[in-house]
Scaffold this motif. Structure first.
Motif, PDB file in Angstrom:
ATOM      1  N   ASN A 127       5.805  -1.429   0.319  1.00  0.00           N
ATOM      2  CA  ASN A 127       5.550   0.004   0.416  1.00  0.00           C
ATOM      3  C   ASN A 127       4.087   0.349   0.663  1.00  0.00           C
ATOM      4  N   CYS A 128       3.217  -0.636   0.526  1.00  0.00           N
ATOM      5  CA  CYS A 128       1.799  -0.389   0.802  1.00  0.00           C
ATOM      6  C   CYS A 128       1.507  -0.292   2.302  1.00  0.00           C
ATOM      7  N   PHE A 129       2.423  -0.753   3.130  1.00  0.00           N
ATOM      8  CA  PHE A 129       2.161  -0.850   4.560  1.00  0.00           C
ATOM      9  C   PHE A 129       2.750   0.323   5.334  1.00  0.00           C
ATOM     10  N   ASP A 130       2.018   0.708   6.375  1.00  0.00           N
ATOM     11  CA  ASP A 130       2.511   1.744   7.289  1.00  0.00           C
ATOM     12  C   ASP A 130       3.523   1.166   8.269  1.00  0.00           C
ATOM     13  N   ALA A 131       3.422  -0.115   8.535  1.00  0.00           N
ATOM     14  CA  ALA A 131       4.396  -0.824   9.377  1.00  0.00           C
ATOM     15  C   ALA A 131       4.479  -2.253   8.867  1.00  0.00           C
ATOM     16  N   PHE A 132       5.684  -2.831   8.936  1.00  0.00           N
ATOM     17  CA  PHE A 132       5.956  -4.125   8.301  1.00  0.00           C
ATOM     18  C   PHE A 132       6.811  -4.942   9.261  1.00  0.00           C
ATOM     19  N   TYR A 133       6.197  -5.941   9.901  1.00  0.00           N
ATOM     20  CA  TYR A 133       6.886  -6.695  10.944  1.00  0.00           C
ATOM     21  C   TYR A 133       7.070  -8.158  10.541  1.00  0.00           C
ATOM     22  N   LEU A 134       8.324  -8.586  10.486  1.00  0.00           N
ATOM     23  CA  LEU A 134       8.675  -9.984  10.248  1.00  0.00           C
ATOM     24  C   LEU A 134       9.243 -10.556  11.542  1.00  0.00           C
ATOM     25  N   SER A 135       8.839 -11.764  11.877  1.00  0.00           N
ATOM     26  CA  SER A 135       9.189 -12.335  13.180  1.00  0.00           C
ATOM     27  C   SER A 135      10.688 -12.339  13.441  1.00  0.00           C
ATOM     28  N   HIS A 136      11.489 -12.670  12.421  1.00  0.00           N
ATOM     29  CA  HIS A 136      12.927 -12.788  12.671  1.00  0.00           C
ATOM     30  C   HIS A 136      13.587 -11.429  12.899  1.00  0.00           C
ATOM     31  N   GLU A 137      12.898 -10.353  12.529  1.00  0.00           N
ATOM     32  CA  GLU A 137      13.456  -9.014  12.737  1.00  0.00           C
ATOM     33  C   GLU A 137      13.075  -8.429  14.093  1.00  0.00           C
ATOM     34  N   ILE A 138      11.950  -8.879  14.646  1.00  0.00           N
ATOM     35  CA  ILE A 138      11.513  -8.327  15.937  1.00  0.00           C
ATOM     36  C   ILE A 138      11.644  -9.340  17.072  1.00  0.00           C
ATOM     37  N   ASN A 139      12.143 -10.548  16.738  1.00  0.00           N
ATOM     38  CA  ASN A 139      12.397 -11.603  17.740  1.00  0.00           C
ATOM     39  C   ASN A 139      11.150 -12.010  18.510  1.00  0.00           C
ATOM     40  N   LEU A 140      10.025 -11.982  17.819  1.00  0.00           N
ATOM     41  CA  LEU A 140       8.755 -12.402  18.395  1.00  0.00           C
ATOM     42  C   LEU A 140       7.998 -13.199  17.341  1.00  0.00           C
ATOM     43  N   VAL A 141       7.179 -14.170  17.793  1.00  0.00           N
ATOM     44  CA  VAL A 141       6.400 -14.970  16.840  1.00  0.00           C
ATOM     45  C   VAL A 141       4.950 -15.087  17.304  1.00  0.00           C
ATOM     46  N   LYS A 142       4.077 -15.211  16.327  1.00  0.00           N
ATOM     47  CA  LYS A 142       2.695 -15.600  16.610  1.00  0.00           C
ATOM     48  C   LYS A 142       2.672 -17.095  16.920  1.00  0.00           C
ATOM     49  N   PRO A 143       1.821 -17.567  17.801  1.00  0.00           N
ATOM     50  CA  PRO A 143       0.725 -16.858  18.450  1.00  0.00           C
ATOM     51  C   PRO A 143       1.038 -16.281  19.833  1.00  0.00           C
ATOM     52  N   ASN A 144       2.286 -16.055  20.166  1.00  0.00           N
ATOM     53  CA  ASN A 144       2.613 -15.486  21.471  1.00  0.00           C
ATOM     54  C   ASN A 144       1.922 -14.128  21.627  1.00  0.00           C
ATOM     55  N   PRO A 145       1.213 -13.901  22.723  1.00  0.00           N
ATOM     56  CA  PRO A 145       0.512 -12.622  22.905  1.00  0.00           C
ATOM     57  C   PRO A 145       1.430 -11.403  22.813  1.00  0.00           C
ATOM     58  N   ASN A 146       2.708 -11.595  23.154  1.00  0.00           N
ATOM     59  CA  ASN A 146       3.623 -10.449  23.171  1.00  0.00           C
ATOM     60  C   ASN A 146       3.795  -9.795  21.802  1.00  0.00           C
ATOM     61  N   ILE A 147       3.651 -10.583  20.725  1.00  0.00           N
ATOM     62  CA  ILE A 147       3.851 -10.005  19.401  1.00  0.00           C
ATOM     63  C   ILE A 147       2.702  -9.057  19.050  1.00  0.00           C
ATOM     64  N   TYR A 148       1.501  -9.394  19.486  1.00  0.00           N
ATOM     65  CA  TYR A 148       0.352  -8.523  19.241  1.00  0.00           C
ATOM     66  C   TYR A 148       0.436  -7.268  20.106  1.00  0.00           C
ATOM     67  N   LYS A 149       0.841  -7.451  21.364  1.00  0.00           N
ATOM     68  CA  LYS A 149       0.999  -6.300  22.258  1.00  0.00           C
ATOM     69  C   LYS A 149       2.081  -5.363  21.731  1.00  0.00           C
ATOM     70  N   PHE A 150       3.123  -5.940  21.155  1.00  0.00           N
ATOM     71  CA  PHE A 150       4.197  -5.144  20.554  1.00  0.00           C
ATOM     72  C   PHE A 150       3.645  -4.257  19.437  1.00  0.00           C
ATOM     73  N   VAL A 151       2.855  -4.844  18.548  1.00  0.00           N
ATOM     74  CA  VAL A 151       2.293  -4.085  17.425  1.00  0.00           C
ATOM     75  C   VAL A 151       1.348  -2.992  17.937  1.00  0.00           C
ATOM     76  N   LEU A 152       0.503  -3.341  18.894  1.00  0.00           N
ATOM     77  CA  LEU A 152      -0.426  -2.346  19.448  1.00  0.00           C
ATOM     78  C   LEU A 152       0.329  -1.187  20.087  1.00  0.00           C
ATOM     79  N   ASN A 153       1.352  -1.508  20.868  1.00  0.00           N
ATOM     80  CA  ASN A 153       2.106  -0.466  21.570  1.00  0.00           C
ATOM     81  C   ASN A 153       2.937   0.383  20.623  1.00  0.00           C
ATOM     82  N   GLN A 154       3.589  -0.273  19.658  1.00  0.00           N
ATOM     83  CA  GLN A 154       4.453   0.449  18.722  1.00  0.00           C
ATOM     84  C   GLN A 154       3.663   1.453  17.882  1.00  0.00           C
ATOM     85  N   ASN A 155       2.408   1.152  17.641  1.00  0.00           N
ATOM     86  CA  ASN A 155       1.612   1.994  16.755  1.00  0.00           C
ATOM     87  C   ASN A 155       0.483   2.737  17.467  1.00  0.00           C
TER      88      ASN A 155
END
Length: 203
Positions: A127-155
């Motif tokens: 509950n402390c977070f404004d957004a909470f992303y777990l790889s298995h829920e968004i089907n993306l993993v670090k260090p793939n650049p797409n996961i960072y782009k996803f977070v930047l775009n979503q927010n």
């Protein structure tokens, strides 16, 4: 100026024993190293591209002497304690309302199930977070650049206004390549609660 702090979970908040877990896998499975097929299945599972049942079925077929319960224990061996002083730090940071707080973690379904069961303040943490992303829920993993782009775009974030905190060099390097400011935590000598003491130059 930093407006958003993006945190990893493992070895930032919850302690992990990755080397010990790998040795435990080798000892339990009586193997010298993980096969390419095992590594591939693990990656698919971390991305949520196969179900927990499919994941466990793969291992029970390959190691029939082990029950599913034993396999779950092996898989969760790396998860250790979550020091409460880190939660207190996070809550205090949240209370200032100075930063958008985001969690970005390579975490699979079995691990988050273990965490919910063994960490009594997990809900308070989430509950402390404004957004909470777990790889298995968004089907993306670090260090793939797409996961960072996803977070930047979503927010709707600007990369150089974000600070990303992780203990993994590859994850840090990818974030840097996208213009995100970073802190690679040294788990032997640093703690996330010291953020504003050791990284004053980033703010």
């Amino acid at each position: 100026m930093i407006k958003t702090i993006i945190f990893d979970f493992g070895n930032v908040f919850i302690n992990l024993d990755i080397n010990g877990a790998l040795q435990h896998v080798r000892d339990t499975f009586k193997i010298d190293t993980l096969s390419d097929e095992m590594t591939a299945f693990n990656s698919l599972y971390e991305q949520g591209l196969i179900s927990t049942d499919e994941f466990l079925e793969f291992y029970t077929e390959n190691f029939p002497k082990l029950s599913k319960e034993e396999l779950v224990d092996v898989w969760s061996f790396m998860l250790k304690d979550f020091p409460e002083h880190r939660l207190r730090f996070l809550k205090q940071l949240k209370s200032t309302s100075k930063y958008k707080l985001i969690l970005l973690s390579n975490t699979n379904e079995l691990h988050i199930t273990w965490i919910k069961k063994h960490i009594p303040f997990y809900s308070d943490f989430k509950n402390c977070f404004d957004a909470f992303y777990l790889s298995h829920e968004i089907n993306l993993v670090k260090p793939n650049p797409n996961i960072y782009k996803f977070v930047l775009n979503q927010n709707t974030l600007t990369a150089n206004e974000c600070l990303f905190i992780d203990d993994n060099a590859d994850n840090i390097d990818t974030a840097k390549s996208l213009g995100i400011k970073t802190w690679r935590i040294d788990i032997e000598s640093e703690d996330v609660t010291n953020l504003f003491n050791v990284k004053t130059n980033l703010f």
